[in-house]
Design an enzyme around this catalytic site. Structure first.
Site, PDB file in Angstrom:
ATOM      1  N   GLU A 165      15.145  -5.845  -5.721  1.00  0.00           N
ATOM      2  CA  GLU A 165      16.537  -5.478  -5.399  1.00  0.00           C
ATOM      3  C   GLU A 165      16.948  -5.969  -4.015  1.00  0.00           C
ATOM      4  O   GLU A 165      18.127  -5.983  -3.686  1.00  0.00           O
ATOM      5  CB  GLU A 165      16.721  -3.957  -5.523  1.00  0.00           C
ATOM      6  CG  GLU A 165      16.200  -3.112  -4.382  1.00  0.00           C
ATOM      7  CD  GLU A 165      14.677  -2.945  -4.361  1.00  0.00           C
ATOM      8  OE1 GLU A 165      13.977  -3.576  -5.184  1.00  0.00           O
ATOM      9  OE2 GLU A 165      14.192  -2.198  -3.479  1.00  0.00           O
ATOM     10  N   HIS A 176       9.944  -5.682  -3.995  1.00  0.00           N
ATOM     11  CA  HIS A 176      11.317  -5.157  -4.044  1.00  0.00           C
ATOM     12  C   HIS A 176      12.309  -6.207  -4.544  1.00  0.00           C
ATOM     13  O   HIS A 176      12.994  -6.842  -3.728  1.00  0.00           O
ATOM     14  CB  HIS A 176      11.743  -4.708  -2.639  1.00  0.00           C
ATOM     15  CG  HIS A 176      11.120  -3.438  -2.194  1.00  0.00           C
ATOM     16  ND1 HIS A 176      11.736  -2.212  -2.330  1.00  0.00           N
ATOM     17  CD2 HIS A 176       9.924  -3.192  -1.637  1.00  0.00           C
ATOM     18  CE1 HIS A 176      10.947  -1.262  -1.870  1.00  0.00           C
ATOM     19  NE2 HIS A 176       9.836  -1.823  -1.432  1.00  0.00           N
ATOM     20  N   GLU A 190       8.986   6.192  -0.394  1.00  0.00           N
ATOM     21  CA  GLU A 190       7.685   6.779  -0.069  1.00  0.00           C
ATOM     22  C   GLU A 190       7.346   7.751  -1.184  1.00  0.00           C
ATOM     23  O   GLU A 190       7.999   8.793  -1.335  1.00  0.00           O
ATOM     24  CB  GLU A 190       7.779   7.473   1.289  1.00  0.00           C
ATOM     25  CG  GLU A 190       6.453   7.896   1.865  1.00  0.00           C
ATOM     26  CD  GLU A 190       5.469   6.735   2.002  1.00  0.00           C
ATOM     27  OE1 GLU A 190       4.349   6.875   1.478  1.00  0.00           O
ATOM     28  OE2 GLU A 190       5.834   5.715   2.606  1.00  0.00           O
ATOM     29  N   CYS A 241       7.785  -0.782  -6.411  1.00  0.00           N
ATOM     30  CA  CYS A 241       6.991  -0.298  -5.279  1.00  0.00           C
ATOM     31  C   CYS A 241       6.599   1.178  -5.461  1.00  0.00           C
ATOM     32  O   CYS A 241       5.787   1.469  -6.332  1.00  0.00           O
ATOM     33  CB  CYS A 241       7.745  -0.578  -3.988  1.00  0.00           C
ATOM     34  SG  CYS A 241       6.641  -0.756  -2.606  1.00  0.00           S
ATOM     35  N   ILE A 284       6.856  -4.322   1.051  1.00  0.00           N
ATOM     36  CA  ILE A 284       7.031  -3.398   2.174  1.00  0.00           C
ATOM     37  C   ILE A 284       6.032  -2.255   2.030  1.00  0.00           C
ATOM     38  O   ILE A 284       6.182  -1.408   1.151  1.00  0.00           O
ATOM     39  CB  ILE A 284       8.477  -2.854   2.226  1.00  0.00           C
ATOM     40  CG1 ILE A 284       9.479  -4.022   2.281  1.00  0.00           C
ATOM     41  CG2 ILE A 284       8.652  -1.933   3.436  1.00  0.00           C
ATOM     42  CD1 ILE A 284      10.927  -3.609   2.159  1.00  0.00           C
TER      43      ILE A 284
END
Ligand code: GLN
Length: 230
Positions: free
Chosen positions: A208, A206, A55, A88, A170
């Site tokens: 990863e 993402h 975030e 992200c 996400i």
């Protein structure tokens, strides 16, 4: 010995470490992942960085007391050729550094522009990061030590469809298609989801969280190509 700094700001960090170590093993390179928690952890002996997702607002606030984000930005300004992978929220931090700094990625990005957490999704995306950049990094689909098969998206056959990539979004940010002034390296249909600006790479998904190591391979190869004066 290559040293990659991993910003321990918040969010998906350990998966990045695993991805870096596994691609290093595949390429038979010796790598040290340096956990960055405070300003002093960042120094000239680090060759490249990963800014993970999470975030971005929390990251900015959390890093204030230790001055970590500021020192990351200072390091990037001091070593413009050293590669950075931002995923992200990490992409947001590269494109919108704030505090009057010049963006490290010339691309407009909007936070949470796909909607709320529930609107998170997986999709097959097209990655145009060249095969040379990634040195044919393998796309492992073998079960892991727990017998779990790594995440794949839909029924994409990654062996056949070489440039497809499992995109995990996400609460992802979105690039503004008309505001991208650097190289496009990943697309979801017409939508730009990954860009590269010189030695900086920013993706809104993402990598990863999948076993496709192409982006981490890119980071290693960029480091291997650095000159001693970089
Ligand atoms: N929604 C987050 C932000 O705006 C980014 C989400 C992520 O990193 N998965 O910072």
């Amino acid at each position: 010995m290559m040293r990659i700094g991993l910003a321990m700001l918040q969010g998906a960090r350990h998966e990045h470490e695993e991805a870096i170590l596994s691609i290093a093993e595949e390429f038979e390179k010796s790598i040290e992942v340096v956990h960055l928690r405070r300003a002093e952890d960042l120094n000239t002996s680090i060759h490249g960085l990963v800014l993970p997702g999470g975030e971005s607002t929390t990251m900015r606030i959390a890093s204030r007391s230790e001055g970590l984000l500021d020192s990351i930005y200072n390091w990037m300004e001091a070593h413009p050729n050293r590669p950075v992978l931002g995923t992200c929220a990490g992409a947001i931090l590269l494109a919108m550094p704030s505090d009057g700094r010049q963006p490290f990625i010339r691309a407009k990005i909007s936070r949470n522009a796909w909607g709320r957490q529930r609107q998170s999704f997986e999709a097959s995306i097209d990655v145009t990061l060249s095969r040379v950049d990634t040195q044919g990094a393998s796309i492992a689909r073998k079960p892991d030590a727990f017998g779990h098969t790594p995440l794949t998206v839909g029924d994409v056959d990654l062996q056949a469809e070489k440039d497809a990539f499992p995109g995990v979004f996400i609460r992802a940010p979105r690039f503004d298609n008309t505001g991208v002034n650097c190289e496009i390296i990943a697309q979801f249909g017409d939508e730009i989801v990954g860009v590269r600006d010189g030695s900086k790479c920013a993706v809104t998904f993402h990598p990863e969280l999948t076993n496709d190591r192409r982006f981490h391979a890119w980071l290693l190869n960029e480091i291997a190509a650095l000159s001693p004066t970089d």
